[in-house]
Design a protein around this motif. Structure first.
Motif, PDB file in Angstrom:
ATOM      1  N   GLY A  57     -16.599 -12.344  -0.270  1.00 13.25           N
ATOM      2  CA  GLY A  57     -16.077 -12.515  -1.623  1.00 13.25           C
ATOM      3  C   GLY A  57     -15.649 -11.222  -2.275  1.00 13.25           C
ATOM      4  N   GLY A  58     -15.978 -10.085  -1.654  1.00 13.37           N
ATOM      5  CA  GLY A  58     -15.590  -8.787  -2.205  1.00 13.37           C
ATOM      6  C   GLY A  58     -14.084  -8.619  -2.214  1.00 13.37           C
ATOM      7  N   ARG A  59     -13.619  -7.824  -3.140  1.00 12.31           N
ATOM      8  CA  ARG A  59     -12.170  -7.606  -3.270  1.00 12.31           C
ATOM      9  C   ARG A  59     -11.692  -6.452  -2.398  1.00 12.31           C
ATOM     10  N   TRP A  60     -10.422  -6.548  -2.005  1.00 10.58           N
ATOM     11  CA  TRP A  60      -9.708  -5.432  -1.395  1.00 10.58           C
ATOM     12  C   TRP A  60      -8.487  -5.248  -2.270  1.00 10.58           C
ATOM     13  N   PHE A  61      -8.394  -4.107  -2.950  1.00 13.55           N
ATOM     14  CA  PHE A  61      -7.306  -3.950  -3.907  1.00 13.55           C
ATOM     15  C   PHE A  61      -6.797  -2.522  -3.960  1.00 13.55           C
ATOM     16  N   ARG A  62      -5.556  -2.406  -4.396  1.00 13.31           N
ATOM     17  CA  ARG A  62      -4.936  -1.095  -4.598  1.00 13.31           C
ATOM     18  C   ARG A  62      -5.236  -0.682  -6.027  1.00 13.31           C
ATOM     19  N   ASP A  63      -5.924   0.428  -6.159  1.00 11.59           N
ATOM     20  CA  ASP A  63      -6.355   0.915  -7.462  1.00 11.59           C
ATOM     21  C   ASP A  63      -5.370   1.957  -7.969  1.00 11.59           C
ATOM     22  N   LEU A  64      -4.638   1.622  -9.021  1.00 12.86           N
ATOM     23  CA  LEU A  64      -3.681   2.559  -9.609  1.00 12.86           C
ATOM     24  C   LEU A  64      -4.242   3.236 -10.854  1.00 12.86           C
ATOM     25  N   GLY A  65      -5.522   3.011 -11.130  1.00  9.96           N
ATOM     26  CA  GLY A  65      -6.176   3.629 -12.275  1.00  9.96           C
ATOM     27  C   GLY A  65      -5.936   2.870 -13.566  1.00  9.96           C
ATOM     28  N   ASP A  66      -6.786   3.112 -14.553  1.00 13.07           N
ATOM     29  CA  ASP A  66      -6.661   2.515 -15.881  1.00 13.07           C
ATOM     30  C   ASP A  66      -6.570   0.981 -15.812  1.00 13.07           C
ATOM     31  N   ASN A  67      -7.373   0.392 -14.936  1.00 13.03           N
ATOM     32  CA  ASN A  67      -7.423  -1.071 -14.751  1.00 13.03           C
ATOM     33  C   ASN A  67      -6.083  -1.676 -14.342  1.00 13.03           C
ATOM     34  N   THR A  68      -5.298  -0.929 -13.565  1.00 10.76           N
ATOM     35  CA  THR A  68      -4.040  -1.456 -13.028  1.00 10.76           C
ATOM     36  C   THR A  68      -4.100  -1.409 -11.509  1.00 10.76           C
ATOM     37  N   GLY A  69      -3.282  -2.216 -10.870  1.00 10.97           N
ATOM     38  CA  GLY A  69      -3.239  -2.221  -9.416  1.00 10.97           C
ATOM     39  C   GLY A  69      -2.787  -3.557  -8.865  1.00 10.97           C
ATOM     40  N   HIS A  70      -3.089  -3.793  -7.587  1.00 14.16           N
ATOM     41  CA  HIS A  70      -2.686  -5.013  -6.887  1.00 14.16           C
ATOM     42  C   HIS A  70      -3.861  -5.550  -6.090  1.00 14.16           C
ATOM     43  N   LEU A  71      -4.146  -6.836  -6.223  1.00 11.88           N
ATOM     44  CA  LEU A  71      -5.149  -7.470  -5.383  1.00 11.88           C
ATOM     45  C   LEU A  71      -4.532  -7.713  -4.018  1.00 11.88           C
ATOM     46  N   TRP A  72      -5.150  -7.201  -2.974  1.00 13.05           N
ATOM     47  CA  TRP A  72      -4.673  -7.439  -1.616  1.00 13.05           C
ATOM     48  C   TRP A  72      -5.384  -8.624  -0.990  1.00 13.05           C
ATOM     49  N   GLY A  73      -6.653  -8.825  -1.327  1.00 12.67           N
ATOM     50  CA  GLY A  73      -7.354  -9.963  -0.750  1.00 12.67           C
ATOM     51  C   GLY A  73      -8.829  -9.955  -1.064  1.00 12.67           C
ATOM     52  N   HIS A  74      -9.515 -10.906  -0.450  1.00 15.73           N
ATOM     53  CA  HIS A  74     -10.967 -11.029  -0.568  1.00 15.73           C
ATOM     54  C   HIS A  74     -11.572 -11.052   0.829  1.00 15.73           C
ATOM     55  N   VAL A  75     -12.755 -10.469   0.948  1.00 19.31           N
ATOM     56  CA  VAL A  75     -13.463 -10.501   2.220  1.00 19.31           C
ATOM     57  C   VAL A  75     -13.912 -11.936   2.458  1.00 19.31           C
ATOM     58  N   GLN A  76     -13.450 -12.503   3.556  1.00 22.24           N
ATOM     59  CA  GLN A  76     -13.827 -13.864   3.932  1.00 22.24           C
ATOM     60  C   GLN A  76     -15.053 -13.844   4.830  1.00 22.24           C
ATOM     61  N   VAL A  77     -15.080 -12.892   5.787  1.00 25.43           N
ATOM     62  CA  VAL A  77     -16.208 -12.757   6.715  1.00 25.43           C
ATOM     63  C   VAL A  77     -16.521 -11.273   6.863  1.00 25.43           C
TER      64      VAL A  77
END
Length: 150
Positions: A57-77
Protein backbone atom coordinates in the motif's frame (compact mmCIF):
# COMPACT_ATOMS: atom_id res chain seq x y z
CA UNK A 1 -21.31 10.15 -27.72
CA UNK A 2 -17.99 9.31 -29.37
CA UNK A 3 -17.56 10.49 -32.95
CA UNK A 4 -17.31 7.60 -35.40
CA UNK A 5 -14.06 9.06 -36.82
CA UNK A 6 -12.21 8.51 -33.52
CA UNK A 7 -10.23 5.31 -33.39
CA UNK A 8 -9.70 3.21 -30.32
CA UNK A 9 -6.42 4.17 -28.66
CA UNK A 10 -6.03 1.28 -26.20
CA UNK A 11 -2.44 0.02 -26.30
CA UNK A 12 -0.69 -2.84 -24.55
CA UNK A 13 2.91 -2.96 -23.39
CA UNK A 14 4.96 -5.88 -22.11
CA UNK A 15 8.66 -5.62 -21.25
CA UNK A 16 10.52 -8.62 -19.83
CA UNK A 17 14.18 -8.55 -18.86
CA UNK A 18 16.49 -10.79 -16.86
CA UNK A 19 19.84 -9.76 -15.47
CA UNK A 20 22.46 -11.52 -13.40
CA UNK A 21 23.78 -9.57 -10.42
CA UNK A 22 27.09 -10.63 -8.86
CA UNK A 23 25.81 -10.04 -5.32
CA UNK A 24 23.73 -11.99 -2.79
CA UNK A 25 19.94 -11.75 -3.01
CA UNK A 26 19.53 -9.52 0.05
CA UNK A 27 21.99 -6.99 -1.35
CA UNK A 28 20.35 -7.09 -4.81
CA UNK A 29 16.93 -6.46 -3.24
CA UNK A 30 18.23 -3.61 -1.06
CA UNK A 31 19.98 -2.00 -4.05
CA UNK A 32 16.71 -2.14 -5.99
CA UNK A 33 14.84 -0.31 -3.23
CA UNK A 34 17.61 2.31 -3.14
CA UNK A 35 17.58 2.78 -6.92
CA UNK A 36 13.79 3.16 -7.06
CA UNK A 37 14.06 6.03 -4.60
CA UNK A 38 16.61 8.57 -3.49
CA UNK A 39 19.39 8.99 -6.03
CA UNK A 40 17.39 7.89 -9.09
CA UNK A 41 18.12 9.57 -12.41
CA UNK A 42 17.03 9.53 -16.05
CA UNK A 43 19.29 8.02 -18.75
CA UNK A 44 20.55 11.53 -19.62
CA UNK A 45 21.65 12.09 -15.99
CA UNK A 46 18.74 14.34 -15.00
CA UNK A 47 17.90 13.75 -11.33
CA UNK A 48 14.58 11.96 -10.76
CA UNK A 49 13.68 12.45 -7.09
CA UNK A 50 11.47 9.46 -6.28
CA UNK A 51 10.18 8.28 -2.91
CA UNK A 52 9.31 4.63 -2.27
CA UNK A 53 7.41 3.60 0.83
CA UNK A 54 8.43 -0.08 0.76
CA UNK A 55 5.39 -1.72 2.37
CA UNK A 56 2.09 -3.03 0.95
CA UNK A 57 0.00 0.00 0.00
CA UNK A 58 3.02 2.30 0.21
CA UNK A 59 3.36 5.00 -2.41
CA UNK A 60 5.97 5.38 -5.12
CA UNK A 61 5.99 8.99 -6.22
CA UNK A 62 8.06 11.72 -7.81
CA UNK A 63 8.65 14.39 -5.21
CA UNK A 64 8.96 17.88 -6.68
CA UNK A 65 8.88 19.56 -3.27
CA UNK A 66 6.29 21.81 -1.61
CA UNK A 67 3.66 19.02 -1.75
CA UNK A 68 3.87 18.75 -5.56
CA UNK A 69 4.76 15.79 -7.72
CA UNK A 70 3.39 12.71 -9.50
CA UNK A 71 2.05 9.46 -8.08
CA UNK A 72 3.74 6.60 -9.91
CA UNK A 73 2.07 3.76 -8.06
CA UNK A 74 1.45 1.76 -4.92
CA UNK A 75 3.35 -1.23 -3.60
CA UNK A 76 1.16 -4.24 -4.29
CA UNK A 77 3.56 -6.92 -3.00
CA UNK A 78 6.67 -6.58 -0.86
CA UNK A 79 8.30 -9.88 0.13
CA UNK A 80 11.95 -9.10 0.84
CA UNK A 81 14.25 -10.28 -0.56
CA UNK A 82 12.29 -12.15 -3.24
CA UNK A 83 9.52 -10.02 -4.78
CA UNK A 84 8.54 -6.37 -5.21
CA UNK A 85 5.44 -5.45 -7.25
CA UNK A 86 4.09 -1.97 -7.93
CA UNK A 87 0.89 -0.99 -9.73
CA UNK A 88 -0.25 2.44 -10.84
CA UNK A 89 0.09 5.01 -13.62
CA UNK A 90 3.92 5.18 -13.37
CA UNK A 91 5.27 7.84 -15.75
CA UNK A 92 2.08 7.92 -17.85
CA UNK A 93 -0.18 10.98 -17.42
CA UNK A 94 -3.20 9.56 -19.18
CA UNK A 95 -5.70 6.73 -18.68
CA UNK A 96 -3.71 3.53 -18.13
CA UNK A 97 -2.90 0.70 -15.74
CA UNK A 98 0.64 -0.54 -15.11
CA UNK A 99 2.09 -3.40 -13.14
CA UNK A 100 5.81 -3.92 -12.57
CA UNK A 101 7.41 -6.90 -10.91
CA UNK A 102 10.95 -7.43 -9.65
CA UNK A 103 11.53 -11.13 -8.84
CA UNK A 104 14.85 -12.17 -7.24
CA UNK A 105 16.21 -15.72 -7.31
CA UNK A 106 19.52 -16.89 -5.81
CA UNK A 107 21.79 -18.07 -8.62
CA UNK A 108 25.13 -19.48 -7.50
CA UNK A 109 26.92 -16.76 -5.57
CA UNK A 110 24.78 -14.08 -7.21
CA UNK A 111 21.18 -13.26 -7.99
CA UNK A 112 18.96 -13.49 -11.04
CA UNK A 113 16.63 -10.49 -11.29
CA UNK A 114 13.58 -11.06 -13.49
CA UNK A 115 11.79 -7.82 -14.38
CA UNK A 116 8.31 -7.58 -15.92
CA UNK A 117 6.38 -4.42 -16.85
CA UNK A 118 2.85 -4.79 -18.22
CA UNK A 119 0.61 -1.88 -19.17
CA UNK A 120 -2.69 -1.23 -20.86
CA UNK A 121 -4.18 2.13 -21.70
CA UNK A 122 -4.36 5.14 -23.95
CA UNK A 123 -0.67 5.93 -24.41
CA UNK A 124 1.41 6.91 -27.46
CA UNK A 125 3.44 4.29 -29.34
CA UNK A 126 6.70 6.15 -28.62
CA UNK A 127 6.38 5.23 -24.95
CA UNK A 128 7.23 1.63 -25.85
CA UNK A 129 10.75 2.58 -26.94
CA UNK A 130 11.17 5.07 -24.11
CA UNK A 131 10.06 2.51 -21.53
CA UNK A 132 12.56 -0.07 -22.80
CA UNK A 133 15.38 2.51 -22.64
CA UNK A 134 14.32 3.69 -19.18
CA UNK A 135 13.95 0.24 -17.62
CA UNK A 136 17.26 -0.92 -19.13
CA UNK A 137 18.92 2.12 -17.55
CA UNK A 138 17.33 1.43 -14.14
CA UNK A 139 18.26 -2.27 -14.24
CA UNK A 140 21.85 -1.38 -15.18
CA UNK A 141 21.99 1.01 -12.21
CA UNK A 142 20.56 -1.65 -9.88
CA UNK A 143 23.20 -4.16 -11.04
CA UNK A 144 26.04 -1.66 -10.70
CA UNK A 145 24.87 -0.45 -7.29
CA UNK A 146 24.35 -3.99 -5.88
CA UNK A 147 27.74 -5.15 -7.14
CA UNK A 148 29.41 -2.13 -5.54
CA UNK A 149 27.84 -3.05 -2.16
CA UNK A 150 28.83 -6.73 -1.98
Amino acid sequence: MVASSEREMIQQLRIEKEIYISAPIDIAFAATLEELAGDNQLPDGTPMPLVLEAWPGGRWFRDLGDNTGHLWGHVQVNKPPKVLEICGPLFMSYPCANHIQYRFTPDGIGTKLSFLHRAIGDFPDEHREGAVIGWTHILDRIKSHAESLK
